[in-house]
Design an enzyme around this catalytic site. Structure first.
Site, PDB file in Angstrom:
ATOM      1  N   SER A 141       0.848  -1.202   0.000  1.00 27.25           N
ATOM      2  CA  SER A 141       0.000   0.000   0.000  1.00 27.25           C
ATOM      3  C   SER A 141       0.875   1.241   0.000  1.00 27.25           C
ATOM      4  CB  SER A 141      -0.853  -0.022   1.275  1.00 27.25           C
ATOM      5  OG  SER A 141      -1.332   1.265   1.599  1.00 27.25           O
ATOM      6  N   TYR A 155      -3.614  -0.657   9.772  1.00 26.03           N
ATOM      7  CA  TYR A 155      -3.399  -0.970   8.354  1.00 26.03           C
ATOM      8  C   TYR A 155      -1.970  -0.597   7.945  1.00 26.03           C
ATOM      9  CZ  TYR A 155      -4.580  -0.871   3.302  1.00 26.03           C
ATOM     10  OH  TYR A 155      -4.635  -1.071   1.951  1.00 26.03           O
TER      11      TYR A 155
END
Ligand code: GCO
Length: 257
Positions: free
Chosen positions: A148, A161
Site C-alpha cells: 500500500s 493498516y
C-alpha cells in the site's frame, strides 16, 4: 522482449481475497495471461459468484478455495486440500486485506489485532505454506504481496493498516533473501487510491475525493484494472531478476513532495 515473457500458461496462481475488488481484477488478469487461477474468499457463495463471473468472461481454467486468511487452522486446511487435489501453486498473490479507520488514540487492541491478523499474519502464513511447497518442487515460483501507499507514508486514522502494510513490504525483502536461492521471486505492489469497495467511504466523502484528485499528479483515482499489468509482470518470467521490490502503482503520488 516479446510478449512470451509475460505468458503464464502452465502455471497455477492462488489469489487470496479474490472474490471482488482488486483481488478479482488480479485473478482475471492472471487468467487472461494464461494461468490457472484459484480464487479465494471467506464464503463459498462469494467464491462461487466470482468463479461464475470469470467463466462468463471466458476463463475456464479456474477453481475456488474457500478459506479465511485470518484463521491459521483454515489456512492449514486449505493447503491440505490443495495437496490432496494435486494443485501446485507456482504464483501466490497475497491480496486479502481489511481496513479499520480510527484516530490512533481510539484504536482498540482488538481492532489492531484483527487487521494485523489478516493483512500481515495471514500473508505470512499463506506465503509460508506456498513457499514450502515451491521449494520442495524445485521449480521456483512467484510471490506478489499487495502492500500500500501506507507501506511508505503515513495517513491519519489508519494505524493498524499502516503497521500491517509497512511490515508486509519489509517481509517481502526477507522472502526475497530467503527464497531467492530457490528461484522464487518475491515482490510487492503498492496500490495508490483505487476505486474499490474498501474505499467506498473515502470515495463518497467529497473532501477526501477532492484531496485525492488535487494531490495526485494523475489528477484522479486509479481503476482496479490499472494494477493488473504490474501483477502479471511480477508473476511472469519478465520479472525473473526482480526480487524484494515494492512497485508503487499510484499515479505518481509518492514521487511528489
Ligand atoms: C485508506 C485506504 C487505503 C488506501 C490504499 C492506499 O483509508 O487510506 O483505505 O487502504 O486505499 O491502501 O495505498
Amino acid at each position: 522482449m516479446t510478449t512470451s515473457h509475460f505468458d503464464l500458461s502452465g502455471r497455477t496462481a492462488l489469489v487470496t481475497g479474490s472474490t471482488r475488488g482488486l483481488g478479482l481484477a488480479y485473478a482475471e488478469g492472471l487468467a487472461a495471461a494464461g494461468a490457472r487461477v484459484i480464487v479465494n474468499g471467506t464464503t463459498q457463495a462469494g467464491v462461487d459468484a466470482a468463479l461464475a463471473g470469470l467463466r462468463a468472461a471466458g476463463h475456464d481454467d479456474v477453481a475456488g478455495l474457500c478459506f479465511d486468511v485470518g484463521d491459521p487452522a483454515s489456512i492449514a486446511d486449505a493447503f491440505a486440500r490443495l495437496d490432496a487435489e494435486g494443485e501446485a501453486v507456482g504464483i501466490l498473490v497475497n491480496n486479502a486485506g481489511i481496513q479499520s479507520r480510527n484516530p490512533m488514540v481510539d484504536v482498540t487492541l482488538a481492532d489492531w489485532q484483527r487487521v494485523l491478523d489478516v493483512n500481515l499474519t495471514g500473508a505470512f502464513l499463506v506465503a509460508r505454506e506456498a513457499a514450502r511447497r515451491m521449494i520442495a518442487r524445485g521449480q521456483g515460483g512467484k510471490v506478489v504481496n499487495i502492500a500500500s501507499l501506507t507501506s511508505a507514508a503515513g495517513r491519519a486514522t489508519v494505524a493498524p493498516y499502516t503497521a500491517s502494510k509497512g511490515a508486509l513490504a519489509a517481509i517481502t525483502r526477507t522472502m526475497a533473501v530467503e527464497w531467492g536461492p530457490h528461484g522464487i521471486q518475491s515482490n510487492a505492489i503498492g496500490p495508490g487510491y483505487i476505486l474499490t469497495e474498501m474505499n467506498a467511504a473515502l470515495i463518497e466523502n467529497k473532501e477526501f475525493d477532492a484531496w485525492v484528485r488535487a494531490s495526485n499528479p494523475s489528477g484522479r483515482w486509479g481503476r482496479p484494472e490499472e494494477l493488473v499489468g504490474t501483477a502479471i509482470f511480477l508473476a511472469s518470467p519478465a520479472s525473473d531478476y526482480v526480487n524484494g521490490q515494492t512497485i508503487y502503482v499510484d499515479g505518481g503520488w509518492l514521487a511528489q513532495l
